[in-house]
Design an enzyme around this catalytic site. Structure first.
Site: not given
Ligand code: ADP
Length: 191
Positions: A14, A89, A128, A134, A145
């Site tokens: 996204k 969400r 990532r 992160r 998640r």
């Protein structure tokens, strides 16, 4: 205005596609993840609470994220349109987005649902994580998640499908191939 909702599981692309859309169509990109991470960076009391929720892979409260987003929309009242990345969400957020836009005489133009096969999602997020720094890009939190996405977020797709706004796009491809499909869908919505 052109108002685009970007939908899809964590790691579906996204953010990457939103940045490309932002440049090509001159829209304002609102990433709720980025907005929350900026709040954490501030070191405020709110930021600390948000950090605890995000690092567990859970969702922050609807009230909080709706208030933050409302602020951002009002700040950009003169925009050509928005890309909503990471919002809505939940069902409550989807209803709230319609209300917020209606206040400005606007509505969602199209919802682009990016899909990526689950093993590939995990692989992309772990990759990532190696560079993003992160706190939520580790295997345990990634799994959480994805579960939260399947349980709380995926059902929101129906809401847009019923309005005839859903466009499903596979992102088991290269960034460029996916973006070509994204542009096709947006151009058709604009026409
Ligand atoms: P990803 O889509 O890869 O999980 P994001 O940067 O969009 O990453 O979101 C990171 C985290 O921020 C989420 O796991 C969640 O804790 C929080 N978050 C982001 N957007 C929302 C939202 N609309 N409602 C509730 N929590 C959110």
């Amino acid at each position: 205005m052109l108002n685009i909702v970007m939908f899809g599981a964590p790691g579906a692309g996204k953010g990457t596609q939103s940045e490309l859309i932002e440049k090509r169509y001159n829209l304002i990109h609102l990433s709720t993840g980025d907005i929350l991470r900026a709040e954490i960076k501030n070191g405020s009391e709110l930021g600390k609470q948000v950090e605890a929720v995000i690092s567990k892979g859970q969702l922050v409260s609807d009230e909080l994220i709706i208030a933050l987003l409302e602020q951002e929309i009002s700040r950009h009242a003169d925009a050509n349109g928005f890309i909503f990345d990471g919002f809505p969400r939940t069902q409550v957020q989807a209803g709230a987005l319609d209300e917020m836009l209606a206040k400005h005489g606007e509505k969602v133009s199209i919802m682009l649902a990016l899909s990526v096969e689950e093993n590939e999602l995990i692989k992309r997020l772990l990759n990532r994580g190696a560079t993003s720094g992160r706190a939520d890009d580790n295997l345990e939190t990634i799994r959480k998640r994805i579960t939260v996405y399947n349980e709380q977020t995926a059902p929101v797709m129906k809401y847009y499908e019923q309005k005839g706004l859903l466009r499903a796009i596979s992102n088991d491809t290269t960034v460029e191939e996916c973006f070509a499909q994204v542009c096709k869908a947006i151009d058709a919505a604009k026409a």
